[in-house]
Enzyme design. Structure first.
Site, PDB file in Angstrom:
ATOM      1  N   ASP A  22       8.343   3.055  -9.505  1.00  0.00           N
ATOM      2  CA  ASP A  22       7.240   4.121  -9.030  1.00  0.00           C
ATOM      3  C   ASP A  22       7.383   5.286  -9.799  1.00  0.00           C
ATOM      4  OD1 ASP A  22       5.207   5.588  -7.844  1.00  0.00           O
ATOM      5  OD2 ASP A  22       5.634   5.037  -5.719  1.00  0.00           O
TER       6      ASP A  22
ATOM      7  N   ASN B   4       5.946  -2.341   9.327  1.00  0.00           N
ATOM      8  CA  ASN B   4       6.626  -0.932   9.503  1.00  0.00           C
ATOM      9  C   ASN B   4       5.946  -0.065  10.405  1.00  0.00           C
ATOM     10  OD1 ASN B   4       8.774   0.771   9.319  1.00  0.00           O
ATOM     11  ND2 ASN B   4       7.942   1.696   7.463  1.00  0.00           N
TER      12      ASN B   4
ATOM     13  N   LYS C  71       0.887  -0.988  -0.068  1.00  0.00           N
ATOM     14  CA  LYS C  71       0.270   0.114   0.071  1.00  0.00           C
ATOM     15  C   LYS C  71       0.998   1.121   0.107  1.00  0.00           C
ATOM     16  CE  LYS C  71      -3.561   2.190   3.087  1.00  0.00           C
ATOM     17  NZ  LYS C  71      -4.299   2.582   2.047  1.00  0.00           N
ATOM     18  N   GLY C  72       0.325   2.176  -0.626  1.00  0.00           N
ATOM     19  CA  GLY C  72       1.182   3.708  -0.634  1.00  0.00           C
ATOM     20  C   GLY C  72       1.293   4.098   0.662  1.00  0.00           C
ATOM     21  N   GLY C  73       2.460   4.589   1.132  1.00  0.00           N
ATOM     22  CA  GLY C  73       2.886   5.236   2.435  1.00  0.00           C
ATOM     23  C   GLY C  73       3.182   4.346   3.470  1.00  0.00           C
TER      24      GLY C  73
ATOM     25  N   GLY D 159       6.201   2.803   3.685  1.00  0.00           N
ATOM     26  CA  GLY D 159       7.631   2.874   3.807  1.00  0.00           C
ATOM     27  C   GLY D 159       8.446   1.724   2.852  1.00  0.00           C
ATOM     28  N   LYS D 160       7.677   1.566   1.667  1.00  0.00           N
ATOM     29  CA  LYS D 160       8.440   0.537   0.760  1.00  0.00           C
ATOM     30  C   LYS D 160       9.891   0.869   0.511  1.00  0.00           C
ATOM     31  CE  LYS D 160       5.232   0.799  -2.439  1.00  0.00           C
ATOM     32  NZ  LYS D 160       4.354   1.728  -1.526  1.00  0.00           N
ATOM     33  N   THR D 161       9.815   2.336  -0.039  1.00  0.00           N
ATOM     34  CA  THR D 161      11.160   2.799  -0.503  1.00  0.00           C
ATOM     35  C   THR D 161      12.404   2.596   0.707  1.00  0.00           C
ATOM     36  OG1 THR D 161      10.105   4.266  -2.101  1.00  0.00           O
ATOM     37  CG2 THR D 161      12.521   4.850  -1.405  1.00  0.00           C
ATOM     38  N   SER D 162      12.017   2.895   1.696  1.00  0.00           N
ATOM     39  CA  SER D 162      12.941   2.903   2.960  1.00  0.00           C
ATOM     40  C   SER D 162      13.384   1.486   2.883  1.00  0.00           C
ATOM     41  CB  SER D 162      12.336   3.537   4.140  1.00  0.00           C
ATOM     42  OG  SER D 162      12.431   4.968   3.940  1.00  0.00           O
TER      43      SER D 162
END
Length: 391
Positions: A104, A328, A75-77, A79-82
């Site tokens: 993305d 997270n 889901k967006g927000g 913390g996938k990128t971190s």
């Protein structure tokens, strides 16, 4: 201790002790950020293995010589990128030449590394002695390349393609179309298509084969599912085109034999077949349990857990292997909770209980990351965050 204080005092390397063995080796890599600036670069990579880490989860995936591709999504927000960036830093620090790729369109990989990674080319990540490269796929840059190619070769390319398929008259009728104008409004799935072709490069290119780990920071759930299902869609579409092409060839061959004309050389179908084969290779890559793993990232809320459950169900239908779930932003323990924190913690405990009882998520290995008091930004912060998750 505040996380920021840890970031400022993180050592660049560990020192060997009686309970650890040090392995040092040198690798040569090709600098890939620009085709015109290719040169060899030496990296001194150090890998540490201690007795206490022998059975750790991260060591299991780090020591796996077959599994190369890791895709993180959810889901967006959440913390996938971190999480993706921290895994890439962890791999690189462990001795694996690594690439981290953002598929993305709303990129945040540059923010995560506190470094400009825009431009659609591999960029070496600063602040690491180990080989780590990052890439943000740039849809606008690729779109400009498409526009340029269309202006220079669009009508001719279309005519040649239609001629090769025996549809020259239709090609002439299409010649009046302004093909480049269609690119001003990109079709749905363009960003996912670009990501697919980057995956193809990783699979086929000898330069990319030098890297032993490739981590994908994927777009939110809906985009990710389109990305994963695109090879099937393209394979089916090209299959229909190839069938039509064979029927046209049969008809034109019959006419040419009557007229005594030889059949012209046709290479468009060969190119389509090559594209189809590459798409099949990408589809097999996504579904290969030996080489690929999809890691779901979520947060401890009812809505996020519910979406993660649906994502896992969809991934199973696509036959994409999933083993791990990262939860997270968990509130850390506190002796003196305020009313707000106590309420939030209670809600989080209910969400975590959902995971244990959910038929889609209960079988996954759960990895937890606490909510930190600072932003996870820059290599030192990512090292700290990675040690928290990837134990």
């Amino acid at each position: 201790m505040a996380a920021y204080a840890l970031f400022r005092h993180l050592p660049k390397s560990k020192t060997s002790s009686s309970s650890s063995s040090l392995f040092s080796f040198t690798r040569t890599f090709v600098y890939l950020s620009s085709p015109s600036n290719t040169y060899s670069h030496q990296f001194q990579v150090r890998s540490y293995t201690s007795l206490s880490e022998a059975a750790s989860q991260f060591n299991v995936i780090a020591d796996d010589n077959e599994r190369k591709y890791y895709m993180l999504g959810g889901k967006g927000g959440v913390g996938k990128t971190s999480c993706a960036a921290s895994l890439a830093v962890k791999f690189a620090s462990h001795g694996h030449p690594t690439i981290v790729v953002s598929t993305d369109p709303a990129h945040s990989l540059s923010d995560s590394f506190d470094q400009d990674l825009a431009g659609g080319k591999l960029v070496p990540v600063q602040g690491l002695d180990s080989p780590l490269y990052a890439l943000e796929i740039n849809p606008e840059l690729s779109r400009e390349e498409f526009r340029s190619a269309s202006k220079n070769h669009g009508d001719k390319g279309m005519k040649n393609l239609m001629d090769s398929m025996g549809l020259g008259m239709l090609g002439e009728q299409l010649g009046d179309l302004k093909l480049e104008e269609l690119l001003d409004t990109p079709p749905p799935g363009l960003d996912e298509s670009l990501a697919i072709f980057k995956v193809m490069q990783f699979v086929d290119s000898p330069e990319y084969n030098k890297f032993t780990r490739i981590v994908f920071d994927t777009a939110p759930t809906g985009h990710t599912l389109r990305l994963l299902s695109l090879p099937d869609f393209v394979d089916a579409s090209i299959g229909k085109m190839m069938k039509l092409k064979k029927k046209i060839n049969s008809a034109t061959s019959a006419i040419q034999s009557v007229l005594g004309k030889s059949e012209p050389q046709q290479d468009a179908s060969d190119k389509l077949e090559q594209l189809r084969e590459r798409m099949v290779k990408v589809r097999e890559l996504f579904r290969d349990r030996k080489t690929t793993e999809f890691v779901i990232v979520t947060i401890p809320t009812v809505m996020a857990i519910s979406e993660s459950s649906r994502l896992h169900s969809s991934l199973k239908k696509e036959k994409v292997p999933v083993q791990r779930l990262i939860v997270n932003q968990i509130l850390p323990p506190s002796a003196t909770d305020c009313k707000f924190c106590a309420t939030r913690r209670k809600d989080q405990m209910r969400a975590l209980e959902m995971i244990r009882s959910d038929p889609e998520l209960a079988s996954l290995m759960v990895m937890k990351a606490e909510l930190t008091d600072v932003e996870i930004r820059g290599v030192p912060a990512l090292k700290f965050f990675g040690d928290m998750i990837w134990k």
